[in-house]
Design an enzyme around this catalytic site. Structure first.
Site, mmCIF file in Angstrom:
data_model
loop_
_atom_site.group_PDB
_atom_site.id
_atom_site.type_symbol
_atom_site.label_atom_id
_atom_site.label_comp_id
_atom_site.label_asym_id
_atom_site.label_seq_id
_atom_site.Cartn_x
_atom_site.Cartn_y
_atom_site.Cartn_z
ATOM 1 N N SER A 99 1.261 -3.040 -0.387
ATOM 2 C CA SER A 99 1.444 -1.791 -1.133
ATOM 3 C C SER A 99 2.908 -1.425 -1.348
ATOM 4 O O SER A 99 3.290 -0.990 -2.439
ATOM 5 C CB SER A 99 0.731 -0.641 -0.411
ATOM 6 O OG SER A 99 -0.627 -0.915 -0.239
ATOM 7 N N HIS B 126 5.356 3.000 1.371
ATOM 8 C CA HIS B 126 5.144 3.208 -0.055
ATOM 9 C C HIS B 126 6.359 3.893 -0.690
ATOM 10 O O HIS B 126 6.839 3.473 -1.742
ATOM 11 C CB HIS B 126 3.902 4.064 -0.281
ATOM 12 C CG HIS B 126 2.640 3.398 0.174
ATOM 13 N ND1 HIS B 126 1.401 4.007 0.081
ATOM 14 C CD2 HIS B 126 2.413 2.181 0.728
ATOM 15 C CE1 HIS B 126 0.481 3.188 0.541
ATOM 16 N NE2 HIS B 126 1.061 2.080 0.957
#
Length: 239
Positions: free
Chosen positions: A129, A189
């Protein structure tokens, strides 16, 4: 209706294909090695997941900032990330070219994991991610640094995607807590997105190198290197 040419598509987006295939093979390796216990905390750790205490106790394990990019904690986690990588990644690779795309992907992932190491060292985390957020951030950065209207508009769209995804992080699987509790590693992230934004000026598409002012490249290089070093060094100083 045009016939899909896999060979042609692979040659155009080879980095996206190779990274996707390798990541899936790593997941298969996790299953072969640990079976239905592949996603337990100890087996993720043994597979190379990010775990701050191990790095602090043994700095030679800084390789754990790299290996989590390839690891996943379940089929849902893997398929969601690979679906996003394959379809969004092809678009980003078309803009940046395979070399810059590959560098941005992996270095953003490392940057995101380093940020997680500083701000969430007790989270045992894995997943692509952060690297994928890096691709989003790179498109945003390219629009900002080139100041080209079309790229700026596309960049704004990707900025919205970043914000929406961060807001929805509570519904995503991105990390495993220190005792196996599920949580999202939002720091990886955020770090990936910031890393990708900065790297877009450092590794721009060949056709747009002259469109980015030299001072942007210098500033982003200094900021990126400074932040990465801070993310890695500060945990040892505060431990």
């Amino acid at each position: 209706m045009d016939h899909f040419d896999l060979k042609k598509d692979f040659s155009e987006f080879k980095a996206t294909y190779v990274i996707t295939i390798v990541t899936i093979l790593v997941w298969i390796g996790q299953l072969l090695a640990f079976g239905n216990q592949a996603t337990t905390g100890i087996n993720l750790l043994n597979s190379g997941a990010l775990w701050g205490p191990n790095i602090l106790a043994d700095p030679t394990q800084l390789w754990r900032l790299v290996t989590p990019i390839f690891l996943h904690i379940g089929w849902t986690h893997l398929l969601f990330n690979m679906f996003t990588l394959f379809f969004i990644g092809r678009q980003v690779e078309a803009v940046f070219g395979w070399k810059s795309f590959t560098l941005i992907y992996f270095i953003s992932g490392i940057f995101g994991n380093a940020m997680s190491f500083l701000f969430s060292p007790q989270s045992l985390s894995a997943g692509a991610s952060g690297a994928i957020f890096g691709l989003f951030g790179a498109v945003v950065g390219l629009g900002y640094f080139t100041e080209m209207p079309v790229l700026k508009q596309i960049g704004k769209t990707f900025a919205v995607l970043i914000v929406i995804n961060l807001l929805l992080n509570v519904f995503n699987i991105g990390a495993i807590g220190s005792l196996g509790s599920t949580q999202v590693n939002i720091w990886a992230h955020i770090g990936g997105a910031i890393g990708g934004l900065l790297l877009s000026a450092i590794f721009p598409p060949k056709s747009l190198k002259r469109a980015i002012p030299a001072h942007y490249k210098i500033i982003t290089s200094i900021v990126f290197a400074g932040l990465l070093l801070a993310f890695i060094i500060l945990p040892f100083m505060t431990n």
